[in-house]
Design an enzyme around this catalytic site. Structure first.
Site, PDB file in Angstrom:
ATOM      1  N   LYS A 173      29.605 -37.007 -78.971  1.00 34.36           N
ATOM      2  CA  LYS A 173      30.822 -36.700 -79.724  1.00 34.36           C
ATOM      3  C   LYS A 173      30.479 -35.951 -81.000  1.00 34.36           C
ATOM      4  O   LYS A 173      29.450 -36.220 -81.637  1.00 34.36           O
ATOM      5  CB  LYS A 173      31.554 -38.006 -80.071  1.00 34.36           C
ATOM      6  CG  LYS A 173      32.045 -38.768 -78.847  1.00 34.36           C
ATOM      7  CD  LYS A 173      33.178 -38.045 -78.175  1.00 34.36           C
ATOM      8  CE  LYS A 173      33.660 -38.784 -76.933  1.00 34.36           C
ATOM      9  NZ  LYS A 173      34.813 -38.135 -76.292  1.00 34.36           N
ATOM     10  N   HIS A 303      38.049 -35.322 -65.978  1.00 34.78           N
ATOM     11  CA  HIS A 303      37.867 -36.211 -67.122  1.00 34.78           C
ATOM     12  C   HIS A 303      37.809 -37.656 -66.639  1.00 34.78           C
ATOM     13  O   HIS A 303      38.550 -38.044 -65.746  1.00 34.78           O
ATOM     14  CB  HIS A 303      39.046 -36.027 -68.083  1.00 34.78           C
ATOM     15  CG  HIS A 303      39.054 -37.001 -69.210  1.00 34.78           C
ATOM     16  ND1 HIS A 303      40.109 -37.844 -69.449  1.00 34.78           N
ATOM     17  CD2 HIS A 303      38.124 -37.261 -70.148  1.00 34.78           C
ATOM     18  CE1 HIS A 303      39.835 -38.583 -70.514  1.00 34.78           C
ATOM     19  NE2 HIS A 303      38.644 -38.248 -70.962  1.00 34.78           N
TER      20      HIS A 303
HETATM   21  C1  0YR Z   1      38.425 -42.586 -76.505  1.00 39.93           C
HETATM   22  N1  0YR Z   1      36.142 -38.245 -72.850  1.00 39.93           N
HETATM   23  C2  0YR Z   1      36.870 -38.554 -73.894  1.00 39.93           C
HETATM   24  C3  0YR Z   1      37.737 -42.004 -75.279  1.00 39.93           C
HETATM   25  C4  0YR Z   1      37.185 -40.015 -73.971  1.00 39.93           C
HETATM   26  C5  0YR Z   1      37.647 -40.496 -75.315  1.00 39.93           C
HETATM   27  O1  0YR Z   1      39.730 -42.100 -76.586  1.00 39.93           O
HETATM   28  O2  0YR Z   1      38.436 -42.397 -74.172  1.00 39.93           O
HETATM   29  O3  0YR Z   1      36.758 -40.139 -76.304  1.00 39.93           O
HETATM   30  O4  0YR Z   1      38.184 -40.260 -73.027  1.00 39.93           O
HETATM   31  O5  0YR Z   1      37.202 -37.713 -74.670  1.00 39.93           O
HETATM   32  O6  0YR Z   1      35.811 -37.016 -72.555  1.00 39.93           O
HETATM   33 MG    MG Z   2      36.792 -35.714 -73.931  1.00 40.68          MG
END
Ligand code: 0YR
Ligand code: MG
Length: 370
Positions: A173, A303
């Protein structure tokens, strides 16, 4: 295959550790807000959406399932997936209230439950019903080692551990400060070497100028993609960033409709397409996005909002799907968990979509639906 009943359910499942954070959210639990569909001939299908486990907003979804979607489904043939999708999406009672958001999340749960039923009725795993296994392996990339809440040294240690476990891709992140995130990116790249794909995810936090500044320095670290760099609906901004950097732009987890994706395709704003069966109105709508992406020769990385259960089937069966996110929070809640072995998702074998909760998960994590 006459539908007898449609009932909502909610599970709140703890995340890894006790709390994780990305640039915009900090959460302790993941919400599995679902629909259970029973047919007259004794089959049960399950589908669900994903939430941040906030019970009052989860209740908006369960109420939508129960009071707006369910009455349109009882008595219908569960095999008529496309027709029923259209019936719910064009429900006059909801069209003005919301063509996205709560109505779409509720629709997602139902659509996936119908696909689960279809596969169970066929006695086959969903990937078979979707047209068969199209690739030998679905490569997994690990996001769970990369939260912003993880301190630098543990981030690096977690990345190295994931690689030792066999992962060939990881994602960290970003979206805190440019300096901190560049430091972490460089440290992780240094630790895992050049042969592991390393993606970054901003969760829509930064503005264009910040993204451009970040990307200029990040390009040196061979970034596989930059996910959700900008606000989720900003088509023009993503198109500008895509032109300004050599790092591929990825997004889709917060887009609800094919129309939303169409704008990003039209403006050449994305290089990686990331639809989510729990965010769009189910697998039926995600398949349309995958087909369109494929027609533009764009790769799909679904996702993990569904934490991989349905997306594993999709990724094995659709030619556009290249890699898949791995977040293990809820996998053990299901009779066939989305397991990663040697860096790839195991091919599911049980009939259905992989969405049937275990009795243990039901007993442990269930929440009131109203
Ligand atoms: C927290 N994945 C994401 C998490 C994730 C989020 O909201 O679920 O960071 O889903 O961006 O690619
Ligand atoms: Mg994401």
């Amino acid at each position: 295959m006459k539908i007898k009943s449609v009932k909502p359910f909610i599970l709140h499942v703890p995340v890894t550790g006790s709390q994780i954070a990305d640039s915009t959210h900090s959460i302790s639990h993941w919400g599995v807000v679902g629909a259970q569909i029973d047919t007259e001939d004794g089959l049960t299908g399950y589908g669900f959406t994903g939430t941040h486990a906030h019970l009052p907003s989860d209740h908006l979804i369960t109420r939508c399932i129960e009071t707006c979607h369910a009455p349109l489904l009882v008595g219908e043939d569960s095999r008529d997936i496309t027709r029923l999708w259209q019936k719910l999406a064009r429900n006059p009672a909801l069209q003005w209230v919301g063509r996205a958001g709560i109505t779409s999340l509720a629709h997602a749960a139902i659509d996936v439950a119908l696909w689960d039923l279809k596969a169970k009725a066929a006695g086959q795993p969903l990937w078979k019903v979707l047209g068969g296994q199209i690739r030998d392996k679905v490569r997994a990339y690990n996001t769970d080692i990369g939260w912003l809440s993880i301190p630098d040294d543990q981030l690096v240690a977690g990345a190295v551990r994931a690689v030792e476990q066999g992962f060939t891709g990881i994602k960290i992140k970003v979206g805190s400060s440019v300096e901190r995130d560049l430091r972490r990116l460089a440290a992780v790249r240094q630790a895992i070497g050049p042969n592991i794909t390393l993606a970054i995810d901003g969760n829509g936090k930064w503005d264009l100028a910040t993204c451009q500044r970040f990307c200029r320095a990040a390009e040196a670290h061979d970034v596989f993609w930059f996910e959700e760099p900008l606000w989720h609906d900003d088509v023009k901004g993503h198109a500008q960033l895509a032109r300004a950097t050599s790092i591929p732009v990825a997004l889709g987890e917060q887009l609800y409709t094919t129309d939303a994706f169409a704008e990003f395709f039209a403006q050449e704003a994305i290089a990686w397409v990331q639809p989510d069966v729990t965010r769009m109105a189910g697998l039926t709508e995600v398949l349309r996005v995958c087909d369109t992406a494929h027609s533009f020769r764009l790769p799909v990385a679904a996702h993990a909002g569904d934490m991989s259960q349905v997306h594993v089937h999709l990724s094995y069966a659709h030619p556009a799907c290249e890699v898949l996110e791995y977040i293990p929070w809820i996998k053990d809640c299901f009779t066939e968990p989305a397991e990663v072995v040697n860096g790839c998702f195991r091919l599911p074998t049980l009939p259905g979509a992989g969405t049937t909760p275990t009795p243990e998960a039901w007993a442990r994590y269930r929440q009131p639906t109203a």
